[in-house]
Design a protein around this motif. Structure first.
Motif, PDB file in Angstrom:
ATOM      1  N   GLN A 264       1.176  -1.332  -0.488  1.00 32.55           N
ATOM      2  CA  GLN A 264      -0.491  -0.010   0.137  1.00 32.55           C
ATOM      3  C   GLN A 264       0.850   1.406  -0.536  1.00 32.55           C
ATOM      4  OE1 GLN A 264      -2.916   0.385   3.351  1.00 32.55           O
ATOM      5  NE2 GLN A 264      -3.306  -2.923   2.945  1.00 32.55           N
ATOM      6  N   LEU A 265       1.959   0.978   1.283  1.00 31.20           N
ATOM      7  CA  LEU A 265       2.891   2.590   0.912  1.00 31.20           C
ATOM      8  C   LEU A 265       3.490   2.860  -0.195  1.00 31.20           C
ATOM      9  CD1 LEU A 265       4.224   4.800   2.512  1.00 31.20           C
ATOM     10  CD2 LEU A 265       5.629   2.886   3.062  1.00 31.20           C
ATOM     11  N   SER A 266       3.627   1.136  -1.193  1.00 34.46           N
ATOM     12  CA  SER A 266       4.783   1.998  -2.496  1.00 34.46           C
ATOM     13  C   SER A 266       3.164   2.282  -3.674  1.00 34.46           C
ATOM     14  CB  SER A 266       4.943   0.302  -2.966  1.00 34.46           C
ATOM     15  OG  SER A 266       5.260   0.737  -4.401  1.00 34.46           O
ATOM     16  N   ALA A 267       2.327   2.165  -3.301  1.00 32.78           N
ATOM     17  CA  ALA A 267       1.120   2.376  -3.902  1.00 32.78           C
ATOM     18  C   ALA A 267       0.833   4.370  -3.565  1.00 32.78           C
ATOM     19  CB  ALA A 267      -0.336   1.816  -3.891  1.00 32.78           C
ATOM     20  N   VAL A 268       0.866   4.642  -2.277  1.00 23.93           N
ATOM     21  CA  VAL A 268       0.799   5.937  -1.867  1.00 23.93           C
ATOM     22  C   VAL A 268       1.837   6.658  -2.683  1.00 23.93           C
ATOM     23  CG1 VAL A 268       1.252   7.128  -0.214  1.00 23.93           C
ATOM     24  CG2 VAL A 268      -0.845   5.230  -0.115  1.00 23.93           C
ATOM     25  N   ASN A 269       3.218   6.326  -1.755  1.00 29.21           N
ATOM     26  CA  ASN A 269       4.340   7.147  -2.486  1.00 29.21           C
ATOM     27  C   ASN A 269       4.266   6.908  -4.225  1.00 29.21           C
ATOM     28  OD1 ASN A 269       5.383   7.233  -0.799  1.00 29.21           O
ATOM     29  ND2 ASN A 269       5.786   4.948  -0.920  1.00 29.21           N
ATOM     30  N   ALA A 314      -0.549  12.057   4.407  1.00 30.89           N
ATOM     31  CA  ALA A 314      -1.234  11.745   5.674  1.00 30.89           C
ATOM     32  C   ALA A 314      -0.999  10.353   5.642  1.00 30.89           C
ATOM     33  CB  ALA A 314      -2.750  12.617   6.141  1.00 30.89           C
ATOM     34  N   ILE A 315      -1.878  10.097   4.543  1.00 30.75           N
ATOM     35  CA  ILE A 315      -1.799   7.964   4.283  1.00 30.75           C
ATOM     36  C   ILE A 315      -0.595   7.813   4.894  1.00 30.75           C
ATOM     37  CG2 ILE A 315      -2.359   5.813   2.974  1.00 30.75           C
ATOM     38  CD1 ILE A 315      -4.831   8.340   1.613  1.00 30.75           C
ATOM     39  N   LYS A 316       0.323   8.149   3.916  1.00 36.94           N
ATOM     40  CA  LYS A 316       1.963   8.610   3.688  1.00 36.94           C
ATOM     41  C   LYS A 316       2.541   7.825   4.987  1.00 36.94           C
ATOM     42  CE  LYS A 316       6.306   8.433   1.973  1.00 36.94           C
ATOM     43  NZ  LYS A 316       7.421   8.621   3.333  1.00 36.94           N
ATOM     44  N   GLN A 317       1.511   8.880   5.925  1.00 36.49           N
ATOM     45  CA  GLN A 317       2.334   9.000   7.297  1.00 36.49           C
ATOM     46  C   GLN A 317       1.221   7.908   8.413  1.00 36.49           C
ATOM     47  OE1 GLN A 317       1.548  12.804   8.822  1.00 36.49           O
ATOM     48  NE2 GLN A 317       3.078  12.251  11.343  1.00 36.49           N
ATOM     49  N   THR A 318       0.526   7.899   7.815  1.00 41.23           N
ATOM     50  CA  THR A 318      -0.054   6.572   9.040  1.00 41.23           C
ATOM     51  C   THR A 318       0.647   5.632   8.453  1.00 41.23           C
ATOM     52  OG1 THR A 318      -2.267   7.428   8.686  1.00 41.23           O
ATOM     53  CG2 THR A 318      -2.716   5.410   9.272  1.00 41.23           C
ATOM     54  N   LEU A 319       0.320   4.664   7.183  1.00 40.72           N
ATOM     55  CA  LEU A 319       1.282   3.784   6.921  1.00 40.72           C
ATOM     56  C   LEU A 319       2.547   2.947   7.296  1.00 40.72           C
ATOM     57  CD1 LEU A 319      -0.193   3.636   3.302  1.00 40.72           C
ATOM     58  CD2 LEU A 319      -0.491   1.784   4.563  1.00 40.72           C
ATOM     59  N   LYS A 322       2.147   1.939  11.102  1.00 39.76           N
ATOM     60  CA  LYS A 322       2.080   0.891  10.698  1.00 39.76           C
ATOM     61  C   LYS A 322       3.092  -0.297  10.547  1.00 39.76           C
ATOM     62  CE  LYS A 322      -1.814  -1.802   9.260  1.00 39.76           C
ATOM     63  NZ  LYS A 322      -2.547  -2.414   8.714  1.00 39.76           N
ATOM     64  N   ILE A 323       3.650   0.292  10.122  1.00 36.18           N
ATOM     65  CA  ILE A 323       4.847  -0.609   9.086  1.00 36.18           C
ATOM     66  C   ILE A 323       5.925  -0.719  10.370  1.00 36.18           C
ATOM     67  CG2 ILE A 323       6.491  -0.964   8.230  1.00 36.18           C
ATOM     68  CD1 ILE A 323       5.144  -0.210   5.537  1.00 36.18           C
ATOM     69  N   LYS A 324       5.713   0.373  11.062  1.00 26.79           N
ATOM     70  CA  LYS A 324       7.187   0.298  12.315  1.00 26.79           C
ATOM     71  C   LYS A 324       6.797  -0.161  13.054  1.00 26.79           C
ATOM     72  CE  LYS A 324       9.134   5.208  11.287  1.00 26.79           C
ATOM     73  NZ  LYS A 324       9.677   6.409  11.984  1.00 26.79           N
ATOM     74  N   GLN A 325       5.351  -0.332  13.349  1.00 28.15           N
ATOM     75  CA  GLN A 325       4.703  -1.194  14.251  1.00 28.15           C
ATOM     76  C   GLN A 325       4.519  -2.709  13.933  1.00 28.15           C
ATOM     77  OE1 GLN A 325       3.323  -0.098  17.997  1.00 28.15           O
ATOM     78  NE2 GLN A 325       3.776  -2.287  18.305  1.00 28.15           N
ATOM     79  N   ILE A 326       4.220  -3.018  12.662  1.00 20.05           N
ATOM     80  CA  ILE A 326       4.864  -4.456  12.694  1.00 20.05           C
ATOM     81  C   ILE A 326       5.612  -5.234  12.943  1.00 20.05           C
ATOM     82  CG2 ILE A 326       3.607  -5.841  11.073  1.00 20.05           C
ATOM     83  CD1 ILE A 326       1.853  -4.153   9.586  1.00 20.05           C
ATOM     84  N   THR A 327       6.620  -4.380  12.427  1.00 19.08           N
ATOM     85  CA  THR A 327       7.664  -4.999  12.586  1.00 19.08           C
ATOM     86  C   THR A 327       8.278  -5.282  13.876  1.00 19.08           C
ATOM     87  OG1 THR A 327       8.557  -3.444  10.006  1.00 19.08           O
ATOM     88  CG2 THR A 327      10.449  -3.587  11.950  1.00 19.08           C
ATOM     89  N   VAL A 328       7.952  -4.558  14.701  1.00 15.28           N
ATOM     90  CA  VAL A 328       8.368  -4.698  15.906  1.00 15.28           C
ATOM     91  C   VAL A 328       7.462  -5.541  16.786  1.00 15.28           C
ATOM     92  CG1 VAL A 328       8.291  -3.480  18.709  1.00 15.28           C
ATOM     93  CG2 VAL A 328       8.300  -2.166  16.653  1.00 15.28           C
ATOM     94  N   ASP A 329       6.119  -5.667  16.129  1.00 14.22           N
ATOM     95  CA  ASP A 329       5.213  -7.366  17.167  1.00 14.22           C
ATOM     96  C   ASP A 329       6.205  -7.978  15.634  1.00 14.22           C
ATOM     97  OD1 ASP A 329       3.607  -5.372  17.575  1.00 14.22           O
ATOM     98  OD2 ASP A 329       2.533  -5.377  15.362  1.00 14.22           O
TER      99      ASP A 329
END
Length: 553
Positions: A264-269, A314-319, A322-329
């Protein structure tokens, strides 16, 4: 059995020969040697299923068809032998079903009222083939005067053990059907006993295990408690493994979620990049606008692009968050999984090194060993009992065989005395000295010697056995054709020739069955009153087309 006629057909050349015979003595004669006397004698034997060792040159016996008419006390049958295979096939009368050699032997024995069985090389009793049935009644000019008495006449006797002794014993009535059955049961019991003894020998090492007792042994603990404790440890490990599987599933789900967010981030970029390029394009378009309306339209498009740019940011910032959190998880799950794996290995090590488990293993191993030993002991005892039963059965059979043989031994001694008397008398008639070979009764061996005197030694042994058979058949109403082919082929002494003819025809005239003797006409002078016998003159050539046409009509 009385042979009425023999026909030999050569279908390739369209030629045939046919000869009729009478009861009693049949003289097969020709003017000279080599005109077909032996071919007819051998063809008679071959048509009856005998394994003829050698035919005269030029007699293509395997390509011929043989038809022989037999009379069994008024029951007349025609036997046809056709060599569609090497072993040949036999057809009885007009039947279309072919018989093999052994099947034909069964049929022939039934017609003769015989039930001859012979011990084969493996010890089992098998139905005697036709060669075995006929061999005492056939003297072959090529093979009967050397090698082992009778046996050298055909290779078909090699499948049997002590064939000629057993055959003569059967015909002379010193080997009964009951004795043969006892001997067959004896050999079968020996074959059954052999693997049982081998199996019993394999159990020899089990004696050292007899001391093992049923293990309710005091280990200083209750085996049931050990089992329960072991089960608890195993359940703990299994619970940890289930938890490990859950972590693995969670990690896989998080990695899939992470992958989706990154896509999704790649598509937003890509959209931001496109939006930025479009916004830049509108600014240039505004600068080049030629009227107010066009500029207003460009400004409206620029505002929309700027709104989209801010939304995409804003969407990019949210993603990103999210990616950082998932990576931590994911890292957390992996760490927890590693810790769980370590805990499982520790539990396994505890379980493996547990004295309780060692005691349980020892208990189970010893208990299993005891139970397995008990099974083996039972099998050993069963085998031992089976050996005892079979050995007792074998001893009983051997005792019955000795008793039966003892009952027959008196007749055997009487026959041996008569045999020896005839041998001596025949040799005396021939004026042979005491150095001539005399084989003991039923000792079927090579008659040692050389030259014409050695052929005469063979002759007196054959005729001595024939005389015994002739007498024996009178008591059992059995009749078999006796065929002798050119028996003086190697003889040079006129006196010896006359002596051999005198001995032969003295026995043939006493024989109640049918006989065949082949000789050249010149030797008829050695036979007194030869014209009283049935004369069969061999024509030259022996086969012709006219006879073939008559037979095939």
């Amino acid at each position: 059995m009385y042979i009425k006629n023999i026909q030999v057909l050569d279908h390739i050349r369209g030629e045939a020969a046919s000869f009729d015979f009478s009861y009693g003595v049949n003289l097969i004669t020709s003017l000279e040697n080599g005109q077909g006397k032996s071919s007819i004698i051998k063809s008679i034997m071959y048509a009856l299923g005998f394994d003829v060792k050698k035919f005269p040159n030029g007699w293509n016996y395997q390509s011929y068809e043989y038809r022989i008419t037999l009379d069994f006390n008024g029951s007349v049958h025609t036997v046809k032998r056709i060599n569609s295979t090497k072993r040949g096939y036999f057809f009885i009368d007009d039947t279309k079903d072919a018989l093999t050699t052994i099947e034909f032997s069964n049929w022939l024995q039934k017609q003769l009222g015989l039930s001859m069985k012979l011990p084969e090389k493996d010890g089992s009793l098998g139905i005697a083939n036709t060669t075995a049935l006929l061999v005492p009644f056939y003297l072959d000019q090529d093979s009967s005067w050397s090698g082992i008495l009778y046996k050298n006449t055909s290779n078909a006797l090699n499948m049997y053990d002590e064939a000629m002794t057993k055959i003569l014993e059967y015909y002379l009535g010193i080997s009964s059907k009951e004795l043969l059955n006892l001997e067959e049961r004896e050999e079968r019991t020996k074959r059954e006993l052999e693997p049982l003894k081998s199996r019993l020998k394999a159990f020899e090492g089990i004696d050292e295990l007899k001391s093992i007792q049923d293990y309710t042994i005091d280990f200083g603990f209750d085996p049931d408690d050990l089992v329960r404790e072991s089960n608890r440890l195993v359940k703990n490990v299994n619970a940890l493994l289930r938890k490990l599987r859950t972590y693995s599933q969670m990690r896989i789900a998080k990695l899939a979620e992470l992958n989706d967010a990154r896509e999704q981030l790649s598509a937003v970029n890509e959209l931001i990049k496109f939006n930025r390029a479009a916004l830049l394009g509108r600014k240039k378009e505004f600068e080049n606008a030629s009227n107010i309306e066009w500029q207003k339209n460009v400004i409206r498009q620029q505002f929309r692009l700027e709104d989209d740019f801010r939304n995409l940011g804003a969407i990019k910032q949210t993603l990103d968050i999210k990616i950082k959190q998932i990576t931590v998880d994911v890292a957390g799950i992996w760490k927890a999984k590693e810790a769980l794996v370590e805990e499982i290995e520790n539990r396994k090590s505890i379980l493996k090194n547990s004295q309780m488990l060692k005691n349980i293993d020892d208990y189970v191993n010893r208990k299993s060993r005891y139970e397995a030993t008990q099974i083996l002991l039972h099998k050993r005892n069963d085998t031992q009992n089976a050996v005892i039963v079979k050995e007792a059965e074998l001893k009983g059979l051997q005792l019955d065989i000795r008793r039966k043989r003892k009952g027959l031994n008196k007749r055997k001694l009487s026959l041996a005395s008569e045999y020896n008397g005839r041998i001596s008398e025949f040799l005396r008639q021939l004026n042979f000295n005491s150095n001539s070979t005399k084989l003991p009764f039923l000792k079927i061996q090579t008659v040692k010697g050389s030259g014409s005197s050695n052929s005469a030694d063979y002759f007196v042994h054959y005729i001595a056995y024939f005389a015994l058979l002739s007498e024996a058949f009178k008591n059992i109403s059995l009749s078999m054709p006796f065929l002798i082919d050119s028996f003086i082929k190697n003889e040079t002494s006129t006196n010896n020739i006359q002596g051999l003819f005198d001995i032969l025809f003295e026995e043939l005239t006493k024989y109640t069955g049918q006989s065949f003797v082949s000789l050249i006409q010149e030797n008829l002078k050695y036979i007194p009153n030869y014209d009283e016998f049935n004369m069969v003159q061999i024509p030259v050539p022996i086969m012709d087309k006219k006879t073939y046409q008559e037979l095939e009509q």
